[in-house]
Design a protein around this motif. Sequence first.
Motif, PDB file in Angstrom:
ATOM      1  N   ARG A 195      -1.820  14.129  -2.897  1.00 19.89           N
ATOM      2  CA  ARG A 195      -1.583  13.065  -1.759  1.00 19.89           C
ATOM      3  C   ARG A 195      -1.348  11.811  -2.401  1.00 19.89           C
ATOM      4  O   ARG A 195      -0.183  11.273  -2.083  1.00 19.89           O
TER       5      ARG A 195
ATOM      6  N   LYS B 108      -2.537  16.539  10.236  1.00 20.50           N
ATOM      7  CA  LYS B 108      -3.173  15.428   9.299  1.00 20.50           C
ATOM      8  C   LYS B 108      -4.423  15.558   9.911  1.00 20.50           C
ATOM      9  O   LYS B 108      -5.379  15.279   8.946  1.00 20.50           O
TER      10      LYS B 108
ATOM     11  N   GLN C 113      -0.411  16.584   4.580  1.00 21.59           N
ATOM     12  CA  GLN C 113      -0.953  15.311   5.032  1.00 21.59           C
ATOM     13  C   GLN C 113      -0.031  14.122   4.905  1.00 21.59           C
ATOM     14  O   GLN C 113      -0.159  13.174   5.587  1.00 21.59           O
TER      15      GLN C 113
ATOM     16  N   SER D  45      -1.418  18.661   0.837  1.00 25.17           N
ATOM     17  CA  SER D  45      -0.920  17.360   0.666  1.00 25.17           C
ATOM     18  C   SER D  45       0.458  17.225   1.035  1.00 25.17           C
ATOM     19  O   SER D  45       0.544  15.926   1.935  1.00 25.17           O
TER      20      SER D  45
ATOM     21  N   GLY E 119      -7.453  16.226   7.129  1.00 27.35           N
ATOM     22  CA  GLY E 119      -8.493  15.437   6.928  1.00 27.35           C
ATOM     23  C   GLY E 119      -9.808  15.840   7.238  1.00 27.35           C
ATOM     24  O   GLY E 119     -10.887  15.531   6.469  1.00 27.35           O
TER      25      GLY E 119
END
Lengths: 215, 253
Positions: A97, A41, A33, A30, A45
């Motif tokens: 996140r 990222k 991210q 997180s 993802g």
Amino acid sequence: MPLLLKGTLVTIEITFLTLAIGMLIAVPVSFGQVYGPKWGKVLIGIYEKVLRSIPGIVILFLIYYGLPRVGIQMSPFLACVIGLGLRSGAYQSQIFRGAIQSIDSTQMRASRSLGMSKMQGFRNVIFPQAFRVALPPWANEFTIVLKDSSFAYALGVTELLRQGRYIISTTYEPMLIFLTIAAIYFVITFTLNKSLQALETKLIIPGFDIREKIQ
Amino acid sequence: MSENKHILRVENLRKSFGDNVVLKDVSFTMDKGETKVIIGPSGTGKSTLLTCINQLVKPDSGTIYLKDINVTKAEEMNKIRARIGFVFQDFGLFSHLTAMRNVMIGPVKVQKMNKEDAKNLAYEELKRVGLLEHADKYPAQLSGGQKQRVGIARALAMQPELILFDEPTSALDPELIGEVLAVMKDLADNKMTMLIVTHEMGFARTVSDEIIFMEDGVIVEQGTPEKLFKNPEHKRTGEFLFKLTELYGEGDE
Ligand SMILES: Nc1ncnc2c1ncn2[C@@H]1O[C@H](COP(=O)(O)OP(=O)(O)OP(=O)(O)O)[C@@H](O)[C@H]1O
Ligand SMILES: [Mg+2]
């Protein structure tokens, strides 16, 4: 009954190990991210979307029956904890996140302008707040993992449900035994939710309303 | 002219976001103990200029010197940021920490000061901004003016060589602006070096050594308040100051 308790213990073990692995994955993921470089990222993802869209049982079969093909073999228990842990990591990373992003971004900039690194700002400022925001959805993730721990049944792990099946095969009392098992799941969930609520109350910051943040 | 005499030297700074050219060619200097105020219309690049100075935003070209260190090329940027205070329009206080701990955290985590010393230091800084009796309150329990004074105390606790203020009173109710400006005036009187983006004309006029008027990413004019108010070189400067004074009043404290 002692047999059921033994099964319960295995179920609890699976649940906690899964959650722990999940959290070990989710916190750095997180962080990456929200604050990481673009390629990070993207990678995260992909991990998170893939693991969230495959049924838990398929992940377990892949690990337990699939991986030996490439020379990685493990016990059913380990396969179960790793598989469910990877999946829970994906879900927990979404929880964290969201919680991180709910903390206003000026606080990170303020941390940086005091001379903290991104990591220090995260550890000292963002995470302690995000953790509080994440607690209620995390409690929910706990109940999901507890219930998913019964997938271990399919790999032959003698957790609560399988222990129950063994007992039924000798006592022929399916109704009674399954009801007992249901009650045990309920009691665990109930106790843990209560403890997490108590923790939440204990961590309350005056004037900083967590419920307001989640809405 | 000695190159290292200035605390801050900004040279030919340029910054674009995509094809939006925000800073076109900005140069100015600040000496120790000076208070300079930056004014200019919205979207002119004032905030971008401040965040370039402490490198939270990387400029495209140009150089920034803090004393004799080239900040744009610095390797240990965290160490340099620790020497530049920053006060935010929306405070940026840490919600999970009391006022006291907000002020302590920089010295403790960044300068590795021991807790006891940091506490004494935070005590002094909170006293300086008049908030001792609120030391144990959390940000959500403070008024906007009090929050901003904690923000200033937090910056001061790092013993910065320069403090950047980005519209420190713009988020405050009118009746709370005065207490924050009073703290800033006190700092100016004590020769803190400060670069302040603000619309508070009364403050600019009476406290600053120089006003920098920016528009469309360039410095249109800079000079003493007297000169800019009474006798500006550019017509735009006069017009803008007139408009600001109309909008925000003389703000005489
Ligand atoms: N991170 C960013 N990404 C893209 N564009 C940005 C970013 N930061 C600022 N801008 C743009 O740069 C321009 C200048 O913004 P800046 O905030 O520096 O202006 P300002 O003079 O501080 O204005 P205000 O008085 O409204 O605070 C604006 O057009 C803004 O949209
Ligand atoms: Mg601005």
